[in-house]
Write a protein that holds these residues in place. Structure first.
Motif, mmCIF file in Angstrom:
data_model
loop_
_atom_site.group_PDB
_atom_site.id
_atom_site.type_symbol
_atom_site.label_atom_id
_atom_site.label_comp_id
_atom_site.label_asym_id
_atom_site.label_seq_id
_atom_site.Cartn_x
_atom_site.Cartn_y
_atom_site.Cartn_z
ATOM 1 N N LEU A 57 110.140 -18.535 -89.835
ATOM 2 C CA LEU A 57 110.973 -19.323 -90.780
ATOM 3 C C LEU A 57 111.202 -20.910 -90.100
ATOM 4 C CD1 LEU A 57 112.522 -19.701 -93.497
ATOM 5 C CD2 LEU A 57 114.638 -18.707 -92.200
ATOM 6 N N LYS A 58 111.499 -20.850 -88.902
ATOM 7 C CA LYS A 58 111.588 -22.286 -88.343
ATOM 8 C C LYS A 58 110.309 -23.261 -88.484
ATOM 9 C CE LYS A 58 113.036 -24.618 -84.172
ATOM 10 N NZ LYS A 58 113.599 -24.497 -82.966
ATOM 11 N N MET A 59 109.250 -22.738 -88.364
ATOM 12 C CA MET A 59 108.028 -23.382 -88.562
ATOM 13 C C MET A 59 107.834 -23.966 -90.045
ATOM 14 S SD MET A 59 105.033 -21.904 -86.071
ATOM 15 C CE MET A 59 104.256 -23.601 -85.924
ATOM 16 N N LEU A 60 108.327 -23.280 -90.863
ATOM 17 C CA LEU A 60 108.067 -23.298 -92.420
ATOM 18 C C LEU A 60 109.276 -24.478 -92.751
ATOM 19 C CD1 LEU A 60 107.688 -19.776 -93.768
ATOM 20 C CD2 LEU A 60 106.093 -21.620 -94.007
ATOM 21 N N VAL A 61 110.269 -24.108 -92.152
ATOM 22 C CA VAL A 61 111.237 -25.248 -92.290
ATOM 23 C C VAL A 61 110.979 -26.552 -91.873
ATOM 24 C CG1 VAL A 61 113.751 -26.174 -91.928
ATOM 25 C CG2 VAL A 61 113.126 -23.545 -92.592
ATOM 26 N N LEU A 62 110.474 -26.721 -90.520
ATOM 27 C CA LEU A 62 110.265 -28.067 -90.047
ATOM 28 C C LEU A 62 108.991 -28.558 -90.734
ATOM 29 C CD1 LEU A 62 110.335 -27.060 -86.250
ATOM 30 C CD2 LEU A 62 111.674 -28.334 -87.590
ATOM 31 N N ASN A 63 108.488 -27.849 -91.472
ATOM 32 C CA ASN A 63 107.163 -28.247 -92.397
ATOM 33 C C ASN A 63 107.525 -28.270 -93.727
ATOM 34 O OD1 ASN A 63 104.705 -28.963 -90.537
ATOM 35 N ND2 ASN A 63 105.405 -27.065 -89.914
ATOM 36 N N PHE A 64 108.944 -28.313 -94.165
ATOM 37 C CA PHE A 64 109.210 -28.275 -95.366
ATOM 38 C C PHE A 64 108.653 -29.101 -96.637
ATOM 39 C CE2 PHE A 64 112.085 -28.426 -98.996
ATOM 40 C CZ PHE A 64 112.483 -26.980 -99.202
ATOM 41 N N ASP A 65 107.881 -28.152 -97.584
ATOM 42 C CA ASP A 65 107.444 -29.047 -98.428
ATOM 43 C C ASP A 65 105.841 -29.369 -98.052
ATOM 44 O OD1 ASP A 65 107.512 -29.610 -101.315
ATOM 45 O OD2 ASP A 65 107.459 -31.859 -100.884
ATOM 46 N N ASP A 66 105.595 -29.168 -97.003
ATOM 47 C CA ASP A 66 104.204 -29.359 -96.440
ATOM 48 C C ASP A 66 103.525 -28.074 -95.985
ATOM 49 O OD1 ASP A 66 102.142 -30.986 -95.716
ATOM 50 O OD2 ASP A 66 103.090 -31.969 -94.146
ATOM 51 N N LEU A 67 102.179 -28.245 -95.827
ATOM 52 C CA LEU A 67 101.457 -27.148 -95.296
ATOM 53 C C LEU A 67 101.787 -26.693 -93.992
ATOM 54 C CD1 LEU A 67 99.266 -25.291 -96.071
ATOM 55 C CD2 LEU A 67 97.634 -26.916 -94.947
ATOM 56 N N LEU A 68 102.071 -25.543 -93.720
ATOM 57 C CA LEU A 68 102.226 -25.002 -92.535
ATOM 58 C C LEU A 68 100.684 -23.974 -92.164
ATOM 59 C CD1 LEU A 68 103.204 -24.050 -89.600
ATOM 60 C CD2 LEU A 68 104.242 -22.083 -91.064
ATOM 61 N N PRO A 69 99.991 -24.663 -91.354
ATOM 62 C CA PRO A 69 98.520 -24.164 -91.285
ATOM 63 C C PRO A 69 98.575 -22.578 -90.721
ATOM 64 C CG PRO A 69 98.207 -26.497 -90.649
ATOM 65 C CD PRO A 69 99.828 -26.153 -90.870
ATOM 66 N N ARG A 70 97.859 -21.966 -91.266
ATOM 67 C CA ARG A 70 97.841 -20.348 -90.562
ATOM 68 C C ARG A 70 97.703 -20.349 -89.349
ATOM 69 N NH1 ARG A 70 97.032 -16.143 -94.626
ATOM 70 N NH2 ARG A 70 97.708 -14.294 -93.553
ATOM 71 N N ASP A 71 96.436 -21.014 -88.682
ATOM 72 C CA ASP A 71 96.018 -20.885 -87.205
ATOM 73 C C ASP A 71 97.151 -21.479 -86.558
ATOM 74 O OD1 ASP A 71 93.924 -20.266 -88.738
ATOM 75 O OD2 ASP A 71 92.612 -21.530 -87.602
ATOM 76 N N ILE A 72 97.799 -22.550 -86.946
ATOM 77 C CA ILE A 72 98.874 -23.095 -85.944
ATOM 78 C C ILE A 72 99.827 -22.110 -85.931
ATOM 79 C CG2 ILE A 72 100.488 -25.019 -85.759
ATOM 80 C CD1 ILE A 72 98.301 -26.631 -86.190
ATOM 81 N N ALA A 73 100.667 -21.637 -86.894
ATOM 82 C CA ALA A 73 101.652 -20.747 -86.899
ATOM 83 C C ALA A 73 101.289 -19.634 -86.058
ATOM 84 C CB ALA A 73 101.945 -20.202 -88.075
ATOM 85 N N LEU A 74 99.945 -18.766 -86.179
ATOM 86 C CA LEU A 74 99.375 -17.781 -85.419
ATOM 87 C C LEU A 74 99.362 -18.146 -84.105
ATOM 88 C CD1 LEU A 74 96.683 -16.299 -87.879
ATOM 89 C CD2 LEU A 74 99.054 -15.397 -87.421
ATOM 90 N N ASN A 75 98.846 -19.380 -83.673
ATOM 91 C CA ASN A 75 98.614 -19.568 -82.324
ATOM 92 C C ASN A 75 100.234 -19.760 -81.521
ATOM 93 O OD1 ASN A 75 95.786 -19.324 -81.909
ATOM 94 N ND2 ASN A 75 95.583 -21.100 -83.000
ATOM 95 N N LYS A 76 100.873 -20.095 -82.455
ATOM 96 C CA LYS A 76 101.989 -20.377 -81.897
ATOM 97 C C LYS A 76 103.035 -19.180 -81.491
ATOM 98 C CE LYS A 76 105.846 -24.014 -81.567
ATOM 99 N NZ LYS A 76 106.170 -25.278 -81.278
ATOM 100 N N ILE A 77 103.064 -18.633 -82.678
ATOM 101 C CA ILE A 77 103.885 -17.433 -82.613
ATOM 102 C C ILE A 77 103.338 -16.207 -81.997
ATOM 103 C CG2 ILE A 77 105.499 -15.870 -84.029
ATOM 104 C CD1 ILE A 77 105.866 -18.166 -86.115
ATOM 105 N N TRP A 78 102.089 -15.950 -82.462
ATOM 106 C CA TRP A 78 101.487 -14.595 -82.012
ATOM 107 C C TRP A 78 100.501 -14.978 -80.881
ATOM 108 C CZ3 TRP A 78 103.470 -14.971 -86.909
ATOM 109 C CH2 TRP A 78 104.253 -13.995 -87.615
ATOM 110 N N ARG A 79 100.329 -16.083 -80.580
ATOM 111 C CA ARG A 79 99.376 -16.505 -79.526
ATOM 112 C C ARG A 79 98.233 -16.044 -79.433
ATOM 113 N NH1 ARG A 79 101.648 -19.720 -76.064
ATOM 114 N NH2 ARG A 79 103.724 -19.906 -76.030
ATOM 115 N N ASP A 80 97.756 -15.857 -80.748
ATOM 116 C CA ASP A 80 96.255 -15.613 -80.908
ATOM 117 C C ASP A 80 96.168 -15.501 -82.430
ATOM 118 O OD1 ASP A 80 93.790 -14.646 -80.637
ATOM 119 O OD2 ASP A 80 94.018 -12.789 -80.325
ATOM 120 N N ALA A 81 94.754 -15.774 -83.102
ATOM 121 C CA ALA A 81 94.549 -15.655 -84.539
ATOM 122 C C ALA A 81 93.490 -15.009 -84.689
ATOM 123 C CB ALA A 81 94.236 -17.370 -85.052
#
Lengths: 232, 232
Positions: free
Chosen positions: A168-192
DNA sequence: TAATACATTAACATTTCGTTAAGAAATTTT
DNA sequence: AAAATTTCTTAACGAAATGTTAATGTATTA
């Protein structure tokens, strides 16, 4: 000129720790030595470091556990693990936590030095500007990412799990903008990969459920790219 | 999982190179294999890579020399060296050139994979250079190529598929000018042949349908050459 | 007018996403 | 340390989005 980088060294063998600390000090690093994970985490929280060198095998709290705790607080600081030879599993666990490198003991001190330089040189302090904001207002919600609470204006609060919270934090930091899947995965799950991707979808569904109290908020998918939190 | 990262692998032992290439390919990397430093440098210049894995000991042109040449052209791309035994000198030279890591052969493939992920995940190296323009206004439309949305001034928005999006972006970047067929085909379809050409026609038709809300806009065909987005 | 290039629609195949649910794994409580 | 709870992962499967190819027709050029 305070260009000296500071290193947190956590190593339970006092002789080895002392020698290594001196060696690094001679080479113009400011070194803080802790003898176990507990002391290591205290020192980490008390001051700012540019790099951590963690022995994996330690009493009380091992290096991997310490690394996880550090990563919860700081997801950017470079980590180097020291591991006994042939403990491949530890190495892989280390990378999963977000290690930058590892060295198997016994190792060559010059090589450690080269690694440190290499790591510190390529990171001219990436996250300098990123003052850590942790409270957000959007739609009818107030979101505190430190307490992991999502509160509705005229409704009850919701406790968020760590993963829900990060996403949610990543989504909010990119409010109204795209949160790329890979970026979120690599940051939160550390693997895509396929599975982490599926897992992320599950979490998107959970967040959608929370957010549906404010019908003007939407998490929309951009097929093949990622997600976008928006208000219409 | 899309957006596969591409790796340049330079390794003179054909068996080992083949196996390693296959292993990385299975793990969703696009791998280009060169058998010596000369070929490696040619390949490096011909396309874009996210990472290079260089064997140090090679005939004609060794990995360190190749690395220096690569660094002259690109000082950011991550480099991983493969070195036969513990040739400490080579390792240190490698770091001096700006290596990100090294592995001594024989090495564990899982660890290589972990290293690759670790290096590629700290992304901000790559896209520093040019900030991509992704929003355009033309005719009655606002086109956001990042969110893949084509919005009409007084009408609803349209989501674009990746191919629609790429094609429209290329047309817009060449507004009023010719977009040569093979250029678009090679960029978007990565190949120019009869079938991809037919496919492109299908997409031109789709875009025309979207754009017909503004009758002043036209995608006209230049027979045998390509297409031209224009306003009359 | 024959040959080639382009346009359009539709059928099909493939990939990606959304959701539910089961069960591991981790954490907290008892 | 056992039990309860929470968190996370994985599987399964339907739905939606995307991309390719075929079929057929139209336009352009030589």
């Amino acid at each position: 000129m305070k260009s000296n980088k500071s290193i947190l060294l956590v190593e339970d063998d006092p002789n080895f720790g002392r020698i290594l600390k001196d060696y690094l000090t001679i080479n113009n690093y400011e070194v803080s030595l802790a003898v176990n994970g507990i002391e290591g985490f205290e020192k980490f929280n008390r001051s700012e470091f540019d790099l951590c060198i963690l022995d994996i095998m330690m009493p009380f709290k091992d290096g991997l556990t310490l690394a996880r705790e550090i990563r919860e607080v700081n997801d950017a600081i470079p980590l180097i693990f020291l591991t006994a030879k042939n403990l491949k599993d530890d190495v892989l666990k280390g990378y999963k936590i977000g290690a930058d490198d590892y060295l198997t003991k016994p190792f060559d001190s010059e090589i450690l030095l080269a690694k440190i330089k290499s790591i510190l040189n390529r990171k001219p302090n990436v996250n300098v500007e990123e003052k850590d904001v942790f409270e957000f207002d959007f739609g009818d919600f107030n979101f505190n990412s430190k307490l992991r609470i999502l509160a509705h204006n005229k409704g009850e609060s919701h406790k968020l799990s760590p993963k829900e919270n990060q996403l949610l934090k990543m989504l909010v930091l990119n409010f109204d903008d795209l949160l790329p899947r890979d970026i979120a995965l690599n940051k939160i799950w550390r693997d895509a990969n396929y599975f982490t991707s599926r897992s992320m979808d599950v979490y998107i569904a959970k967040l959608r459920k929370y957010l549906e109290k404010d019908t003007s908020l939407k998490i929309i998918n951009v097929h093949g790219e990622g997600f976008r939190l928006m208000q219409e």
